[in-house]
Scaffold this active site. Sequence first.
Site, short mmCIF file in Angstrom:
data_model
loop_
_atom_site.label_atom_id
_atom_site.label_comp_id
_atom_site.label_asym_id
_atom_site.label_seq_id
_atom_site.Cartn_x
_atom_site.Cartn_y
_atom_site.Cartn_z
N ILE A 173 0.82 -1.22 0.00
CA ILE A 173 0.00 0.00 0.00
C ILE A 173 0.85 1.26 0.00
CG2 ILE A 173 -2.06 -1.02 1.03
CD1 ILE A 173 -1.16 -0.05 3.75
N ASP A 198 8.96 13.61 12.07
CA ASP A 198 8.65 13.56 10.63
C ASP A 198 7.20 13.95 10.40
OD1 ASP A 198 9.26 13.28 7.97
OD2 ASP A 198 8.81 11.15 7.91
#
Length: 825
Positions: A88, A206
């Site tokens: 994915i 992040d």
Amino acid sequence: MNKLENWEQVKGIFSAALEFDPEGRKYFVIEQCDGDEDLRGEIESWLASYAETDDFIETGVFSAESLIDNPSPMAGKLFGNFQIIREIGSGGMGTVYLAKRTDGEFEQEVALKIVRRSIADSQMVEQFRRERQILASLNHPNIAKLLDGGISEDSLPFLAMEYINGVSITNFVKDRTLDVNARLHLFLKICSAVTYAHRNLIVHRDLKPANILVTTDGEPKLLDFGLAKMVDESLPTDSTQTQTMFRALTPAYASPEQLKGGPLTTSSDIYSLGVIFHELIAGRRPFHFEGKNLDQIVRTVMGSPPRLPSQVESLDPIVKASRLKGDLDNITLMALRTEVDRRYTSVDGFANDIERHLNGLTVSARPNTYKYRAEKYLKRHSIGVTAAFLVLLTAASGVAVSLWQARRAQREKAKAEAVSSFLQTMLNSSSPDSSLQSADHELTVKDVLNHASKRLETEDLSGQPEVKAELQRIIGGSYFTLGQYDLAEQNLSAALEAQTRIYGDAQLETLQTMVMLGALWVERGDNAKADEFYRESLPKLRLALKKGEIKADYLLLSLGDFALLRRAMGDSKEAETLLREGLLLAPQLTADAQSNLNIQEGVLALTLADQGKFHEAEKIIGDKVESIRSQENSQVAALAGNLTGLANFQIEQGKLPEAAQNLNEAEAIYRRLFDKSNLQLGDNLRLQAQVLYLEGRYTEAEDKVMETLRIYRAGTSSTYINYATALTIQGQIYSRTNRTAEAEKLLRLAVQLRTENLPASNFLLAGANGVLGEFLTEQKRFIEAETLLTSSYDSLKNSQSSESPRIRNAAKRLSDLYTKWGRSR
């Protein structure tokens, strides 16, 4: 150079190289590697595996097969208790797969993240194991939960995360065309998640839109906390505590200290949130990094200020620059300061400023000047205090202009100056050095009004009674909009008495106050007094308009308020007459009154529906729907409201498929624009429940009506006019699903609420009696049912148009009663 240091160098050069086109990357890598062929070979292998996308900074996609050492398909492979289904996504540290649990304990789909072999050395694996258990304890509704993790038979670290089926937060706000307020509320949920992580000693490192997915029901989920850094001082400090591990740097969202390889703290996440915030409200990031290497990116961030959100060249079309100027510009800049100690000290502080902005309060990111406090003070109440502080700012000009039109120019000019001076004193009371201010109490509108009222009582205005009366009118109107009805009536009544004595009962000053008092009595539910007042004042207003002494706007408002009163008192026919008279004033209205005209058209449709004239009501609302659809941006709240109203009329006529379609479209708009507890959304869901009930889909209908009642109970009270309707629908569902005791309790409560809050002639009371009577018929309690059904039929026959389906339904219920009873009427 050890492997970890080599990884940091590879990561930095690789990330910067992605900012170049394919040809430019080649020369950039040669220059940066400076003859180190091993380093160059490693970076070039990464670049070769990079699958080109339109925006790496957003998606960061890699070729999965080249990142996993085994190039064979991964589908079906086992990692712990999880079997891979399909890929994915992929990125710098490895690949993400959709996987399913295989241990048979329960069914579960997860996002399985497999770390790339080349960066999974023994030191990192040990750190990975140490932190996995701590990270698994993170439990927040807006954080994708770490479910499991381990080391595969091939020595590849993997993490099993909660699988989120959603889109990135930036795509979500664009796809749903969310307004600024909706975007801010969405961002606050992310702030809550990051705050929770920081309190658990986790720095994300992040934060970017690709790591924030929003589900179909509008809930944001923060991803990739499983690879964040620990800041627990009790843990050993080493290079892995200050450098980004297991991931590629994303320059567009990285803090300056992160770009320079310095120590990272929670402040680094605050900076990244600032970049996301900028992009979320403006549709663009604060810096252009295209074509720059890492050193140039650092120089850009350190050497030039970020673009203000309001000054972005091509803003998101739904966002206006004026909406971003001021608070939001300054909030963004404070989060994006290059100096760590000058940013917000916590994500809580960032979120608190956003919440204060939403509530109209001052924010810490802006200097706390008197001018700024006064502006916020007024804007905070721009709707709720229409008659007060919008007037206060324009008192000198607004009052003067209206009074100079009178024949007493010199005296009226002096009056306007006196009123302006008094109101300016009221404004000054919000100054930081005012005696009304205190450290633990922020000044409210009510505080200022109370102070003004007391001052007015002691002010020597005996020689200027018209000034005192005007001030009482302004203060009374302000109390009215705050819901302080007793104080409002006290001031407005005193103003009316004085103005009638000074000017007579047909001058502009007196009539203005009369209009406000009438609206107050309607709002308070003092129907008798309001009815008497309007019957006395409307002829005066009509005459004043004819003579040119007042604007048509005043008469329109009074006709509309009186129509609402007559509708509430059960006389929808007189309400219709009043509303039609108001609509005839359209050519004489000012531009400011056009919105009131639109509102009265909607009220007219409801009034016609009250009488059972659904075809005519449907035509009015249908035309409004088409008019809104013709606009460039039609996906607005007004469309949702009119679609919901249109569906209401269609349900009454048995047009269930058309009603369902309109309700579904309106629901999508409401959910895109508003919070899930919005009252209009509740009304929409209530009508959907009614459609599903009439279609015999009782389980789905019950789900809808339960959600409706949750919204009503959270946002209003049992006196809300549609609350009893929802109870009626719930009672009908329970009756059809053999929960008779609960059904009867609900239906009787609905009748009780209707009886307590509506006049005896109102069709809603007749409807509630009819539903309860129908239920009692099914229970063979015929005598009590007959009383209710007869009352319902007679009432509807008197209040409804002969074409109304409500009369037919009431007649059918009576007929069914006598058929089951075995007797004739």
